[in-house]
Design a protein around this motif. Structure first.
Motif, PDB file in Angstrom:
ATOM      1  N   SER A  64      -6.341  -1.332  -2.615  1.00  0.00           N
ATOM      2  CA  SER A  64      -5.329  -0.293  -2.872  1.00  0.00           C
ATOM      3  C   SER A  64      -5.840   1.080  -2.439  1.00  0.00           C
ATOM      4  O   SER A  64      -7.017   1.398  -2.567  1.00  0.00           O
ATOM      5  N   ARG A  65      -4.946   1.883  -1.932  1.00  0.00           N
ATOM      6  CA  ARG A  65      -5.311   3.246  -1.559  1.00  0.00           C
ATOM      7  C   ARG A  65      -5.229   4.187  -2.758  1.00  0.00           C
ATOM      8  O   ARG A  65      -5.625   5.348  -2.661  1.00  0.00           O
ATOM      9  N   ASP A  66      -4.653   3.701  -3.854  1.00  0.00           N
ATOM     10  CA  ASP A  66      -4.641   4.475  -5.096  1.00  0.00           C
ATOM     11  C   ASP A  66      -5.907   4.176  -5.896  1.00  0.00           C
ATOM     12  O   ASP A  66      -6.482   3.081  -5.806  1.00  0.00           O
ATOM     13  N   VAL A  96      -4.247 -10.394  -7.212  1.00  0.00           N
ATOM     14  CA  VAL A  96      -4.290  -9.110  -7.911  1.00  0.00           C
ATOM     15  C   VAL A  96      -5.602  -8.393  -7.631  1.00  0.00           C
ATOM     16  O   VAL A  96      -5.644  -7.187  -7.376  1.00  0.00           O
ATOM     17  N   ARG A  97      -6.706  -9.163  -7.672  1.00  0.00           N
ATOM     18  CA  ARG A  97      -8.013  -8.551  -7.425  1.00  0.00           C
ATOM     19  C   ARG A  97      -8.067  -7.959  -6.006  1.00  0.00           C
ATOM     20  O   ARG A  97      -8.564  -6.858  -5.800  1.00  0.00           O
ATOM     21  N   ALA A  98      -7.503  -8.722  -5.034  1.00  0.00           N
ATOM     22  CA  ALA A  98      -7.512  -8.218  -3.661  1.00  0.00           C
ATOM     23  C   ALA A  98      -6.673  -6.954  -3.533  1.00  0.00           C
ATOM     24  O   ALA A  98      -7.036  -6.003  -2.843  1.00  0.00           O
ATOM     25  N   LYS A 143      -4.852 -18.274  -8.180  1.00  0.00           N
ATOM     26  CA  LYS A 143      -4.453 -17.617  -6.935  1.00  0.00           C
ATOM     27  C   LYS A 143      -3.880 -16.239  -7.221  1.00  0.00           C
ATOM     28  O   LYS A 143      -4.133 -15.271  -6.507  1.00  0.00           O
ATOM     29  N   ALA A 144      -3.077 -16.187  -8.297  1.00  0.00           N
ATOM     30  CA  ALA A 144      -2.485 -14.893  -8.659  1.00  0.00           C
ATOM     31  C   ALA A 144      -3.556 -13.881  -9.028  1.00  0.00           C
ATOM     32  O   ALA A 144      -3.493 -12.705  -8.661  1.00  0.00           O
TER      33      ALA A 144
END
Length: 741
Positions: free
Chosen positions: A35-37, A28-30, A23-24
């Motif tokens: 991410s906007r960076d 993280v993948r999501a 799940k973690a």
């Protein structure tokens, strides 16, 4: 495990639950993908091996255009030299970098400033594989750096964005230096004086003061992190919630010297938490049974009413599924309903719920989709409809009987209803003559369409009432009917009244104004006296009729409107077209379905009905008991020419009602009205003569009670417009100006 001979005699293994790890990893993948960076990976030579989608928003390249491309090729020439010289050192030391500002070439040819942070990627043997980093677009920040130092700006922006007040408390001196935001947060004006512990304590809410002071003391004594929430009391006695986090710095002897921290306003969050608790309490205590259901029909939540009506405890209910509480519910049906709900639809059905004791309850189920904590749920609300079912059955039986009676009564009264409807349409338009029956038949034909209607008729014939009848019988009756008297508006303001204006469109336009066509959107607009519009306004009106769009004065924005147009005039528009006073193209647009209202002198058989109606109306208003109209008066009414039509008739009846002293109404009819002068027998000539006679009777006073407009039953602006059209002027202009108001 092996024996002495080396043979395997036992195998021991272990397992580890890696669900949370998975799940973690998904989380993280999501985060990386959304991410906007710009998050990237490069090999030891600087060639990109991965890029998240944010690169397209920052540099204009798709991820697949970045992967395989050398990062050096995308850098500004000056920055490329810096990276080329530094890269071998990073590779040799197997270290990353932080806060490196580089200029990257955008796909459009320009450059963006990105702040880069990276860490090395090491293989299993410790060898360097490449680098993984995050680049943030700081182009705007770099542009602002010309005015302020970069470090100061970042700090101030961070404080402002987070709503943080910062303080630096010198524990030994008991003095705290605070930033401007801190003072604002506590409702104080920024000041240079330092705050003491007593100053701060006085601002803490009395109910929280002891707890907060003990938490500060514990932090200083036990060297634990300081992180708390409490209420503050502002000078205006209002209360706010704040969150405070701080770090304590100790000297060599372990004594606390300084405490540096931030304070954030969390009032809205606290209100939201309270609202959430109230919502949860409301759901738990709702009168309807509420279930939260996962895919497959498994129940994961049920409120108090759900447990009560089904007889299960919450723990028992959570292990059940929809088929367990509704055995007649087909499993395939839930899959179909789930699909509709996921698409955003609200599904409403009637079904049955079976309690733990076996009792079956008829319910109405309403299904909605809710996304919570990354999962989709179906919220099912069940309402007991036992009484509704019983009442519905009784109502259906009653309605069946009523329907039979209704059909019998309607069959006996179809003709009578038609007569009443045609004679007294909507209680506003009276008429039993053949001419009025024809008019009402035309109204019925055109009302249910959206066609433009042009109502023709003399002053006082009831053009506005006919327009109201068309609107009330149309499919737009639930939307507004906007009435505009084109003759009553100053020519300089007609356009802004019809089409609206923007603020500053002309001198005196201090506010934005929505035009009458926008107000009538979805409904009907009635343009009375349309023949009085200027040709410039006619052109803009033509565009609305043709295209269904307009522009406010002072604006270039096109506004689409859906308006049905009903126009009316007492002028001969065909003649006006020939004389160049009215646009022919607008006339043809308006003349889609013309309805001509006959003047009262052409439907004298309606006079008796109209008089009876007016007498009844004024009896109620004036508290009189007029029972009949004298025969002589009726004869006079029948012989009069009625240049003012129905409006004039109503005014004459009202005047007679005011003067009446018994239960028989005697009406004084103008003697000259029935025998127009021989000098001008045309309709226009008769109208002019009648207006002049009334003006002479009222000493040429147009406005006010007892004035000519009042006597003729006209609006003062309408009368003045007719006087101008007919060339009527008072013999002595000086006195006319003195008496016209």
């Amino acid at each position: 495990m092996r024996d002495e001979a080396g043979q395997i005699i036992r195998t021991v293994s272990s397992g580890e639950d890696i669900t949370e790890r998975k799940k973690a990893q998904e989380t993280v993948r999501a985060i990386v993908e959304t991410s906007r960076d710009w998050i990237w990976e490069i090999d030891a030579n600087g060639v990109h091996t991965y890029s998240n989608p944010a690169v397209e928003g920052i540099l204009g390249y798709r991820p697949d255009e970045i992967v395989g491309e050398s990062s050096l090729n995308l850098l500004h020439s000056e920055d490329r030299k810096r990276v080329e010289s530094a890269l071998p050192g990073w590779v040799a030391r197997k270290c990353g970098w932080s806060g490196l500002v580089l200029r990257w070439r955008h796909k459009d040819g320009g450059y963006r400033f990105l702040e880069s942070n990276a860490v090395p990627i090491l293989g299993a043997g410790g060898g360097l594989i490449g680098f993984r980093g995050v680049d943030r677009d700081i182009t705007e920040r770099k542009r602002a750096a010309d005015a302020l130092k970069a470090s100061e700006q970042r700090l101030e922006l961070a404080q402002e964005a987070a709503g943080m007040g910062m303080y630096d408390w010198d524990i030994v001196r008991d003095q705290a230096v605070c930033n401007e935001r801190y003072f604002r947060l506590f409702g104080l004006e920024p000041q240079e004086n330092m705050l003491s512990t007593d100053d701060w304590t006085a601002m803490v809410h009395p109910d929280d003061r002891e707890r907060v002071l003990s938490e500060v003391a514990r932090t200083l004594e036990e060297k634990t992190p300081y992180d708390t929430e409490y209420r503050i009391l502002l000078p205006d006695k209002s209360v706010r919630w704040v969150s405070s986090e701080a770090e304590v710095f100790f000297d060599e002897e372990g004594k606390p010297r300084r405490m540096i921290g931030v304070v954030t306003d969390i009032t809205e969050r606290k209100r939201a938490e309270k609202a959430l608790r109230l919502t949860q309490a409301a759901v738990d205590r709702a009168a309807d049974a509420i279930f939260w259901v996962r895919g497959g029909g498994r129940i994961v939540y049920g409120n108090d009413e759900a447990c009560r009506c089904l007889g299960y405890t919450r723990e028992e209910l959570f292990g059940l599924s929809i088929p367990d509480i509704d055995p007649n519910y087909p499993k395939g049906k839930f899959v179909e309903i789930w699909r509709e709900i996921i698409e955003g639809k609200t599904v409403l059905i009637e079904s049955l719920l079976k309690s733990k004791s076996g009792q079956v309850l008829p319910v109405e189920l309403r299904f909605n989709c809710v996304k919570f904590d990354g999962e989709q749920y179906v919220v099912a609300t069940a309402r007991d409809i036992t009484e509704r079912k019983r009442a519905k059955a009784e109502l259906e039986n009653a309605l069946l009987e009523v329907s039979k009676l209704k059909e019998r009564v309607e069959a006996e009264n179809i003709y009578l209803r038609e007569e009443i409807r045609m004679t007294h349409l909507h209680g506003d338009i009276l008429g039993q003559s053949g001419a009025m029956r024809s008019v009402l038949a035309h109204v019925e034909q055109v009302a249910t369409t959206d066609s433009t209607v042009l109502i023709l008729g003399e002053t006082g014939t009831g053009k506005e009432r006919l327009a109201r009848a068309i609107h009330e019988m149309s499919t737009r009756r639930d939307r507004p009917l906007v009435i505009v008297n084109c003759a009553a508006m100053p020519s300089t303001l007609v356009e802004s009244e019809l089409f609206g204006r923007e603020k500053g469109a002309y001198t005196g336009a201090t506010t934005r104004q929505v035009g009458r066509f926008e107000v009538a959107h979805g409904g009907t607009i009635f343009l009375d006296e349309i023949g009085e519009l200027s040709r410039e306004t006619q052109a803009k009106l033509l565009r609305v009729l043709q295209e269904g769009e307009l522009e406010r004065l002072g604006s270039t924005e096109t506004i689409n409107v859906d308006v049905r147009v009903i126009a009316a005039t007492n002028r001969d528009l065909e003649k006006a077209v020939k004389d160049g006073e009215f646009r022919d193209d607008l006339f043809y647009r308006l003349n889609v379905y013309p309805i001509a209202i006959p003047p009262l002198r052409e439907r004298r058989e309606d006079i008796s009905l109209l008089v009876q109606t007016f007498v009844k109306e004024f009896n109620e208003k004036m508290g009189k008991r007029i029972e009949s109209v004298s025969r002589r008066s009726m004869n006079d009414l029948q012989s009069y020419s009625w240049p003012g039509n129905v409006r004039e008739l109503r005014n004459i009846v009202e005047r007679a009602m005011i003067r009446a002293t018994d239960n028989i109404l005697r009406i004084d009819v103008p003697r000259r009205g029935s025998q127009p002068g021989a000098e001008d027998q045309t309709l226009v000539g008769m109208e002019r003569q009648h207006i002049v006679r009334v003006l002479e009777q009222t000493s040429w006073r147009v406005r006010g009670e007892g004035g000519a407009a009042d006597a003729l039953g006209l609006k003062a602006t309408t009368l003045e417009s007719r006087m101008k059209k007919l060339g009527i002027e008072r013999p002595n202009p000086g006195k006319a100006r003195g008496n016209s108001s």
